[in-house]
Scaffold this active site. Structure first.
Site, PDB file in Angstrom:
ATOM      1  N   SER A 162       0.900  -1.218   0.166  1.00  0.00           N
ATOM      2  CA  SER A 162      -0.016  -0.097  -0.015  1.00  0.00           C
ATOM      3  C   SER A 162       0.764   1.256   0.040  1.00  0.00           C
ATOM      4  O   SER A 162       1.736   1.486  -0.847  1.00  0.00           O
ATOM      5  CB  SER A 162      -0.899   0.078   1.334  1.00  0.00           C
ATOM      6  OG  SER A 162      -2.117   0.668   1.093  1.00  0.00           O
TER       7      SER A 162
ATOM      8  N   ARG B  56     -11.669   6.395   9.812  1.00  0.00           N
ATOM      9  CA  ARG B  56     -11.192   4.888   9.836  1.00  0.00           C
ATOM     10  C   ARG B  56     -12.365   4.003   9.551  1.00  0.00           C
ATOM     11  O   ARG B  56     -12.146   2.842   8.845  1.00  0.00           O
ATOM     12  CB  ARG B  56     -10.709   4.481  11.375  1.00  0.00           C
ATOM     13  CG  ARG B  56     -10.371   3.304  11.773  1.00  0.00           C
ATOM     14  CD  ARG B  56      -9.126   3.092  10.660  1.00  0.00           C
ATOM     15  NE  ARG B  56      -8.420   1.745  10.926  1.00  0.00           N
ATOM     16  CZ  ARG B  56      -7.122   1.322  10.397  1.00  0.00           C
ATOM     17  NH1 ARG B  56      -6.775   1.821   9.543  1.00  0.00           N
ATOM     18  NH2 ARG B  56      -6.837  -0.024  10.589  1.00  0.00           N
TER      19      ARG B  56
ATOM     20  N   ASP C 158      -8.876  -6.679  -4.520  1.00  0.00           N
ATOM     21  CA  ASP C 158      -8.427  -5.211  -4.048  1.00  0.00           C
ATOM     22  C   ASP C 158      -8.839  -4.293  -4.723  1.00  0.00           C
ATOM     23  O   ASP C 158      -8.454  -4.359  -5.870  1.00  0.00           O
ATOM     24  CB  ASP C 158      -6.763  -5.096  -3.942  1.00  0.00           C
ATOM     25  CG  ASP C 158      -6.113  -3.927  -3.505  1.00  0.00           C
ATOM     26  OD1 ASP C 158      -6.940  -3.069  -3.215  1.00  0.00           O
ATOM     27  OD2 ASP C 158      -5.031  -3.957  -3.191  1.00  0.00           O
TER      28      ASP C 158
ATOM     29  N   HIS D 190      -7.571  -5.582  -0.041  1.00  0.00           N
ATOM     30  CA  HIS D 190      -6.632  -4.906  -0.066  1.00  0.00           C
ATOM     31  C   HIS D 190      -5.671  -5.345   1.468  1.00  0.00           C
ATOM     32  O   HIS D 190      -4.535  -5.584   1.255  1.00  0.00           O
ATOM     33  CB  HIS D 190      -6.949  -3.364   0.317  1.00  0.00           C
ATOM     34  CG  HIS D 190      -5.496  -2.393   0.196  1.00  0.00           C
ATOM     35  ND1 HIS D 190      -4.727  -2.242  -0.660  1.00  0.00           N
ATOM     36  CD2 HIS D 190      -4.904  -1.835   1.195  1.00  0.00           C
ATOM     37  CE1 HIS D 190      -3.922  -1.763  -0.400  1.00  0.00           C
ATOM     38  NE2 HIS D 190      -3.984  -1.036   0.807  1.00  0.00           N
ATOM     39  N   ASP D 191      -6.360  -5.590   2.233  1.00  0.00           N
ATOM     40  CA  ASP D 191      -5.685  -5.990   3.733  1.00  0.00           C
ATOM     41  C   ASP D 191      -5.080  -7.377   3.592  1.00  0.00           C
ATOM     42  O   ASP D 191      -4.213  -7.644   4.508  1.00  0.00           O
ATOM     43  CB  ASP D 191      -6.658  -5.939   4.649  1.00  0.00           C
ATOM     44  CG  ASP D 191      -6.446  -4.758   5.564  1.00  0.00           C
ATOM     45  OD1 ASP D 191      -5.631  -4.084   5.215  1.00  0.00           O
ATOM     46  OD2 ASP D 191      -7.164  -4.469   6.684  1.00  0.00           O
TER      47      ASP D 191
END
Lengths: 389, 250
Positions: free
Chosen positions: A161, A231, A327, A360-361
């Site tokens: 990232s 967040r 992602d 993505h994580d």
């Protein structure tokens, strides 16, 4: 309680529990914003031993809300390091073989100079008086840390990232200092959609009355609600629709029926609220603004007349890029365009797209195919570098 | 070396007798490993649009001198790249359509990217490689002419191997049964085959001429993977050659 928490994070910003390298007036950090940052400091962690030839160093670059505690217990959260699945003794990145360096980026809030650090000119936290920090600024600072260790050439630079952006910047700015590069789940620029998500997050922070124009420490407050919302929104982008549905579906949270109100009826709501709340305990709101801005400003091609291949002209660095099918923050196409640019530059490049619904994580998780790719790439690069197994 | 012309059988014969012999300085042990690898690969499912024995790879490897820069288009599970790196210390790169093939290659330390020969060759610079290899893949491309043109642009030399649709078994199937051939080596039915652009050895030589490519060497392999004698006439190659390997340049 709030005051206590404020104090603790603030201390970690100036006097971190990890080693710190301080640069005085003689060694300012030249910023893309056109100013010099001085004095400044870099907080970092190292794992393993630098060999005599200083050829076994791996620099790990952290993501937006990461920190230097990559492979050891985080002093703020008490949780394991954020990439302990990958890095440690006997792990894929074996710290009994490699010397791993991870530093908190400039603009961060865990010990490297950032908006929560004390501005020596005023004796108060910088807040928004800190100039805007770019990815290239972060990398310039990391170079000074690498120089401090007397490392001529890093064996590898890796990160996911925003960490991947730094990897690409490293390879572009200092190709002769990078033997191999592993940018994961990243891109050579931040897309319009990604800037949009970041803007939503920043507006949430700034809309919180406790933000106080960035001077919340002086008021003894923190914009916790705004940062938590930022967040929550961002966290959705780190996952995927399929993973969310698999994990939460439309399941209700500790109740049998809908309440016809605005409580967290659904598990996903409860989960996101929890993510938001725990995040504000460990992260500085202004730092979040600076980090997101750094990513937004990143555009490696634009720095080279719009031609990404020129960012890597003549490179001898070995590259391995990794993307994940689900992602949607950094879709495979972003990695592929970097691969095409590297092809055009005649670079040695591998590119793996990993099938997963974890979004993505996924780069932070236990993904066997990711580990297999990193393992193969690092092993072959180590052979080429003459590092014994 | 003269350029081959399908229209002039005599010229063809001359060009083929001029084909250089392979200076086979093989390490027997490595060759054995390679052959075992070929068996493994044949049993696997990732690579190769054909499940034919990949004996052509051995011929291809022989054409490449040590320390060359090589791009293997359609690199499958990386067998050729691995062989070339082990025996010739080449700077090898691969492009493979199947993501699974790519991931396996990278896990084994090979420099391979996922890509489509029809679409992604354009990103490579002119003459970026000494050799560009396209092994058993040409017939599966959407635009073989364009792909071949790209190979000749990117590489100082191009090496192409392909199944010969002029082989007698293929002809027999069409002639006797009146059906599209399904053989051990070309096991697909017409409706599910990835091989959408078959050609014969003669067709290929024609295409080379059209693209202004010079045939530097050519080899035909029979059903057992044995090289067909250089002294054999051209029609014999086109009839008994099950696959062909060409070394080209432009």
């Amino acid at each position: 309680m709030v005051a206590l928490r404020t104090k603790r994070t603030n201390n970690e910003a100036d006097e971190p529990s990890s080693p710190v390298l301080r640069f005085g007036a003689d060694k300012p950090l030249k910023l893309d914003a056109g100013t010099l940052l001085s004095p400044f400091q870099i907080a970092y962690k190292t794992y393993g031993t630098l060999n005599d030839a200083r050829s076994n160093a791996i620099l790990v670059c952290h993501a937006l809300t990461g920190d230097q505690h990559v492979a050891s217990t985080n002093p703020v959260t008490g949780k394991p390091g954020w990439w302990e699945v990958l890095i440690g003794p006997g792990k894929i990145i074996d710290t009994s073989r490699f010397f791993v360096i991870c530093s908190n980026v400039i603009g961060g809030c865990l010990g490297s100079t950032g908006p929560a650090s004390t501005n020596p000119a005023t004796g108060k936290p910088y807040g928004l008086d800190l100039p805007i920090i770019t990815i290239r600024d972060m990398v310039r600072a990391q170079l000074m840390l690498v120089d401090h260790f007397g490392i001529e050439k890093l064996f590898s630079v890796l990160g996911g990232s925003m960490g991947g952006m730094q990897v690409l910047q490293w390879a572009s700015s200092y190709p002769e200092r990078v033997f191999s590069a592993l940018p994961i789940a990243t891109g050579a620029r931040h897309s319009s959609q990604n800037i949009a998500f970041h803007e939503v997050g920043r507006q949430a922070v700034m809309a919180d009355p406790d933000w106080h124009g960035g001077k919340y420490f002086e008021q003894g407050k923190r914009p916790e609600k705004g940062l938590a919302v930022a967040r929550m929104a961002a966290h959705i982008t780190y996952l995927s629709e399929a993973a969310l549905h698999r994990k939460f579906g439309r399941n209700l949270q500790d109740r049998e029926a809908l309440t016809f109100g605005f409580d967290a009826d659904f598990q996903i709501e409860s989960y996101l609220r929890h993510q938001g709340m725990t995040f504000v305990d460990r992260f500085d709101a202004n730092s979040y603004l600076y980090m997101t801005r750094a990513m937004d400003y990143f555009d490696l091609a634009a720095d080279h007349g719009g031609r990404l291949a020129d960012a890597f002209a003549g490179t001898r660095t070995r590259f391995c890029l990794v993307s994940f099918t689900s992602d949607w923050l950094f879709p495979t196409e972003e990695s592929r365009s970097v691969v095409h640019a590297l092809n055009a530059a005649g670079a040695s490049v591998s590119f793996v797209e990993i099938e997963t619904d974890r979004g993505h994580d996924a780069f932070l998780l236990d993904e066997p195919e990711l580990f297999a790719a990193i393992n193969g790439f690092i092993a072959s690069a180590a052979r080429a570098r003459g590092l014994s197994a | 070396m003269r350029q081959a012309s399908a229209h002039d059988p005599e010229k063809l014969q001359t060009f083929r007798t001029g084909i250089m012999r392979q200076a086979s300085a093989h390490d027997p042990e490595k060759l054995q490993t390679f052959r075992t690898g070929i068996m493994r690969q044949t049993n696997g499912t990732i690579m190769s649009v054909n499940h034919a024995q990949r004996v052509d790879l051995e011929v291809v490897a022989d054409l490449i001198p040590a320390q060359s820069r090589v791009l293997d288009v359609g690199s499958g599970d990386g067998l050729l790249l691995e062989l070339l790196q082990a025996t010739k210390q080449v700077d090898g790169r691969g492009m493979e359509l199947s993501q699974r093939g790519v991931n396996e290659c990278v896990a084994r330390g090979l420099s391979v990217i996922q890509g489509d020969a029809d679409k992604d060759l354009k990103f490579y610079p002119d003459k970026g490689f000494d050799f560009v290899v396209l092994s058993q893949t040409l017939q599966a491309t959407r635009n073989p002419k364009l792909v071949l043109d790209e190979l000749l642009r990117i590489g100082t030399h191009a090496i192409v191997s392909f199944p010969n649709f002029g082989h007698w078994r293929v002809r027999l199937s069409l002639f006797v049964e009146g059906r599209m051939p399904v053989t051990k080596d070309l096991p697909y039915s017409w409706y599910d085959t990835p091989n959408i652009h078959f050609c014969t050895i003669r067709d290929f030589v024609n295409l080379c001429e059209e693209l202004g490519a010079t045939v530097e060497k050519a080899t035909a392999l029979d059903a057992n993977g044995q090289k067909i004698g250089l002294s054999m006439p051209w029609w014999f190659w086109n009839f008994f050659g099950q696959q062909a390997v060409f070394l080209l340049k432009r």
